[in-house]
Design a protein around this motif. Sequence first.
Motif, PDB file in Angstrom:
ATOM      1  N   GLY A   6     -43.221  39.187 -59.819  1.00 58.45           N
ATOM      2  CA  GLY A   6     -42.498  38.442 -58.791  1.00 58.45           C
ATOM      3  C   GLY A   6     -41.220  39.089 -58.310  1.00 58.45           C
ATOM      4  O   GLY A   6     -40.264  38.388 -57.975  1.00 58.45           O
ATOM      5  N   THR A   8     -38.490  40.201 -56.068  1.00 62.56           N
ATOM      6  CA  THR A   8     -38.077  39.838 -54.711  1.00 62.56           C
ATOM      7  C   THR A   8     -36.615  40.208 -54.554  1.00 62.56           C
ATOM      8  O   THR A   8     -35.767  39.745 -55.312  1.00 62.56           O
ATOM      9  CB  THR A   8     -38.264  38.337 -54.453  1.00 62.56           C
ATOM     10  OG1 THR A   8     -39.634  37.991 -54.679  1.00 62.56           O
ATOM     11  CG2 THR A   8     -37.886  37.984 -53.022  1.00 62.56           C
ATOM     12  N   SER A   9     -36.320  41.071 -53.604  1.00 61.52           N
ATOM     13  CA  SER A   9     -34.939  41.510 -53.399  1.00 61.52           C
ATOM     14  C   SER A   9     -34.168  40.447 -52.638  1.00 61.52           C
ATOM     15  O   SER A   9     -34.729  39.612 -51.919  1.00 61.52           O
ATOM     16  CB  SER A   9     -34.908  42.833 -52.637  1.00 61.52           C
ATOM     17  OG  SER A   9     -35.530  42.706 -51.377  1.00 61.52           O
ATOM     18  N   ALA A  17     -36.166  40.268 -46.811  1.00 60.49           N
ATOM     19  CA  ALA A  17     -36.137  40.933 -48.109  1.00 60.49           C
ATOM     20  C   ALA A  17     -36.962  42.214 -48.060  1.00 60.49           C
ATOM     21  O   ALA A  17     -38.062  42.251 -47.492  1.00 60.49           O
ATOM     22  CB  ALA A  17     -36.668  39.998 -49.188  1.00 60.49           C
ATOM     23  N   HIS A  20     -40.937  41.591 -51.584  1.00 58.40           N
ATOM     24  CA  HIS A  20     -41.254  40.161 -51.613  1.00 58.40           C
ATOM     25  C   HIS A  20     -42.409  39.910 -52.580  1.00 58.40           C
ATOM     26  O   HIS A  20     -43.534  40.372 -52.355  1.00 58.40           O
ATOM     27  CB  HIS A  20     -41.617  39.660 -50.218  1.00 58.40           C
ATOM     28  CG  HIS A  20     -41.918  38.187 -50.170  1.00 58.40           C
ATOM     29  ND1 HIS A  20     -40.925  37.234 -50.218  1.00 58.40           N
ATOM     30  CD2 HIS A  20     -43.091  37.516 -50.111  1.00 58.40           C
ATOM     31  CE1 HIS A  20     -41.470  36.035 -50.175  1.00 58.40           C
ATOM     32  NE2 HIS A  20     -42.795  36.179 -50.105  1.00 58.40           N
ATOM     33  N   ASP A  21     -42.130  39.210 -53.671  1.00 61.15           N
ATOM     34  CA  ASP A  21     -43.137  38.733 -54.619  1.00 61.15           C
ATOM     35  C   ASP A  21     -44.084  39.852 -55.046  1.00 61.15           C
ATOM     36  O   ASP A  21     -45.310  39.733 -54.956  1.00 61.15           O
ATOM     37  CB  ASP A  21     -43.924  37.567 -54.012  1.00 61.15           C
ATOM     38  CG  ASP A  21     -44.685  36.792 -55.093  1.00 61.15           C
ATOM     39  OD1 ASP A  21     -44.353  36.968 -56.277  1.00 61.15           O
ATOM     40  OD2 ASP A  21     -45.594  36.025 -54.737  1.00 61.15           O
ATOM     41  N   GLY A  55     -31.604  40.180 -57.144  1.00 64.49           N
ATOM     42  CA  GLY A  55     -32.821  39.614 -56.584  1.00 64.49           C
ATOM     43  C   GLY A  55     -33.415  38.617 -57.549  1.00 64.49           C
ATOM     44  O   GLY A  55     -32.705  38.007 -58.357  1.00 64.49           O
ATOM     45  N   ARG A 205     -44.604  44.217 -49.795  1.00 61.44           N
ATOM     46  CA  ARG A 205     -45.624  43.342 -50.370  1.00 61.44           C
ATOM     47  C   ARG A 205     -46.759  44.180 -50.950  1.00 61.44           C
ATOM     48  O   ARG A 205     -47.064  45.272 -50.470  1.00 61.44           O
ATOM     49  CB  ARG A 205     -46.177  42.378 -49.313  1.00 61.44           C
ATOM     50  CG  ARG A 205     -45.125  41.459 -48.706  1.00 61.44           C
ATOM     51  CD  ARG A 205     -45.713  40.634 -47.577  1.00 61.44           C
ATOM     52  NE  ARG A 205     -44.697  39.822 -46.913  1.00 61.44           N
ATOM     53  CZ  ARG A 205     -44.389  38.582 -47.267  1.00 61.44           C
ATOM     54  NH1 ARG A 205     -45.018  38.000 -48.282  1.00 61.44           N
ATOM     55  NH2 ARG A 205     -43.452  37.921 -46.619  1.00 61.44           N
ATOM     56  N   GLN A 316     -48.585  35.448 -59.747  1.00 59.29           N
ATOM     57  CA  GLN A 316     -48.191  35.400 -58.357  1.00 59.29           C
ATOM     58  C   GLN A 316     -48.010  33.973 -57.879  1.00 59.29           C
ATOM     59  O   GLN A 316     -47.169  33.685 -57.048  1.00 59.29           O
ATOM     60  CB  GLN A 316     -49.242  36.102 -57.505  1.00 59.29           C
ATOM     61  CG  GLN A 316     -49.296  37.613 -57.736  1.00 59.29           C
ATOM     62  CD  GLN A 316     -50.362  38.274 -56.904  1.00 59.29           C
ATOM     63  OE1 GLN A 316     -51.257  37.623 -56.400  1.00 59.29           O
ATOM     64  NE2 GLN A 316     -50.274  39.585 -56.787  1.00 59.29           N
ATOM     65  N   PRO A 320     -41.514  33.367 -56.507  1.00 55.20           N
ATOM     66  CA  PRO A 320     -40.185  33.831 -56.883  1.00 55.20           C
ATOM     67  C   PRO A 320     -39.233  32.700 -57.196  1.00 55.20           C
ATOM     68  O   PRO A 320     -38.210  32.917 -57.795  1.00 55.20           O
ATOM     69  CB  PRO A 320     -39.744  34.624 -55.639  1.00 55.20           C
ATOM     70  CG  PRO A 320     -40.550  34.069 -54.513  1.00 55.20           C
ATOM     71  CD  PRO A 320     -41.849  33.639 -55.112  1.00 55.20           C
TER      72      PRO A 320
END
Length: 587
Positions: A6, A8-9, A17, A20-21, A55, A205, A316, A320
């Motif tokens: 996960g 995520t920035s 971001a 992402h995830d 993040g 992604r 997933q 996040p």
Amino acid sequence: MLQAIGLTSAPRHGLPAAVHDLTFEARPGHVTALLGAPGSGKTSALRLMLELDPGRGVTYFRGRPLHRIPHPAREVGVLLGDVPGHPARTVRGQLRMLCAAAGVPASRADELLEAVGLAGLRDQRVGTLSLGMDRLLALASALLGDPHTLILDDPAEGLSVREECRLHGLLQSHATQGGTVLYATADPKEAAWVADHVVTIDDGRLVADQSVDDFSRTRLRPRVAIRTPHAARLAAVLAREARAARRSVEVVTEASGRLSVYGSTCAEIGDAAFRHGLPVHQLADEVADDGPARPTEPAEPADTGEEETESRPAAQASGPELLPPIRRRSARGPLHPLRYELRRLFGVRTTTLVMAAVLVASVGLSLLLARSGHAQLPKVLAGWPSLLPLPPAAVGAGLIGALSFGDEFRYPALAAGRGTVPRRLGLLLAKLVVSAGVALVLAVIVVLASAEAIHLVYGDDLIKVPPNSAFLGAGWAGLTVGCAWAGLLAAGVFRVATAGVAAVLAVPVLVVPFVQHVLAGSASRPVAGLPGRLRELVWPRWPYETDRWVAAVVRVVAHPVGTALSLSLSALICAYLFTSLRSRVRW
């Protein structure tokens, strides 16, 4: 095993971001390629794994996040950007210094230089290395602690074909020995050649998570590269024969008489060119990139077991929002700070040049002051005319102290990608001890060299030991050490060597006049009799001989310069502690 879950920035300046995830794994014994075009978020993902950027998400290195690992350099080797180091330091000196930071023997530096092919350049300056040599030195720095996991950001950038083959051999050897290798690249063909597993990302992604066989089958396709002076005629012949044989053949005309043919072989193309009398200068099989991977491709490799297939969607699906925030990890100090600081200080010629310049200036000023006959003997030996706010020895000690921190912020000497120079107590104490030792050596050398020069030029008449030589020596030592510490602390607070030198010069220019003004005011009180009053507070009573030393210390501190230097050091120590605590609270 490396497990990224996960990632995520944090968005910046209203932009989306960069990552992402992002969830994937890099298994031990395998080389995993993180593939993506420039700007796809590869470097941001690596920095999130190393806790260098804020993040959300978590990354486990053999079941532990990085901030839970006692000695990160022995678990994770990092190559982000170029190798950090002073350009005047030698390749071998740079690695030996980092050996002290990682807590490994210095002989490890020579072993790695031999492994990466830099043994012949061990005495070369870091600033003179080419980009390829620089990348190999950065790889050697990442391997110093013999880490289990390697995280590399485009390690083959700038390497020649021979150097690239050596690099890929090192990565595969590390994986064969049971290590985990994760490296980012933008070249699909390199990923298919080197990696055992390919993780493709686009726009931050996850797009595909595949074995190298599945990746080659779905992402790459074979082609025949042809170079001929009659490219247009050969293309027409191949297209006509393909239609006649009802075969799917695609012919792409490129620049400089080059053709790329998909769906045919070298033998078929060579026979067609021979039948029509067309010369061919190049005919070779190649592998071409089929463009960016599509999100519809399977996200798991074909040989993924049922247990992994079930666990990945669960990770997933958590999203996040349910994952812990990633905070910037404070950099760790060297495991052997004193050894590290000595190698850092004497690894370049700056310290020697500063000391030599101070010695020459001090001896020259001493001879001029002795010739005039009006200056006092302590001023003569120190080379301190009344026109200068500080003697050259004090300024030189302050400069050496300022470079102790300033050079590390300008040329970070710790491991690549591990944040700024740490403010840990052990490293600070090592810098204070080493800078004080250098300042004392400089002070003694200046006095002895000035005395010898005066004796040589003017004879023995001018050199007479004063009765208060102990007090004068203590004051001289305190002045040089205090200036060295003032420069060191100021550079640590403001993160630049210029601030350290400015802090040293501010003591006589600004602080001393202020102290003199305060002491001259009506509210000032003399400190006479302080040693006797201190004796009354101590039990058991110290010998009366100690009074002389207490009086000497009090006289040094009570001097305007001593008072100003003490106040400046106190303020800098408080500022250093405040900035350290603020950085820890902030992140």
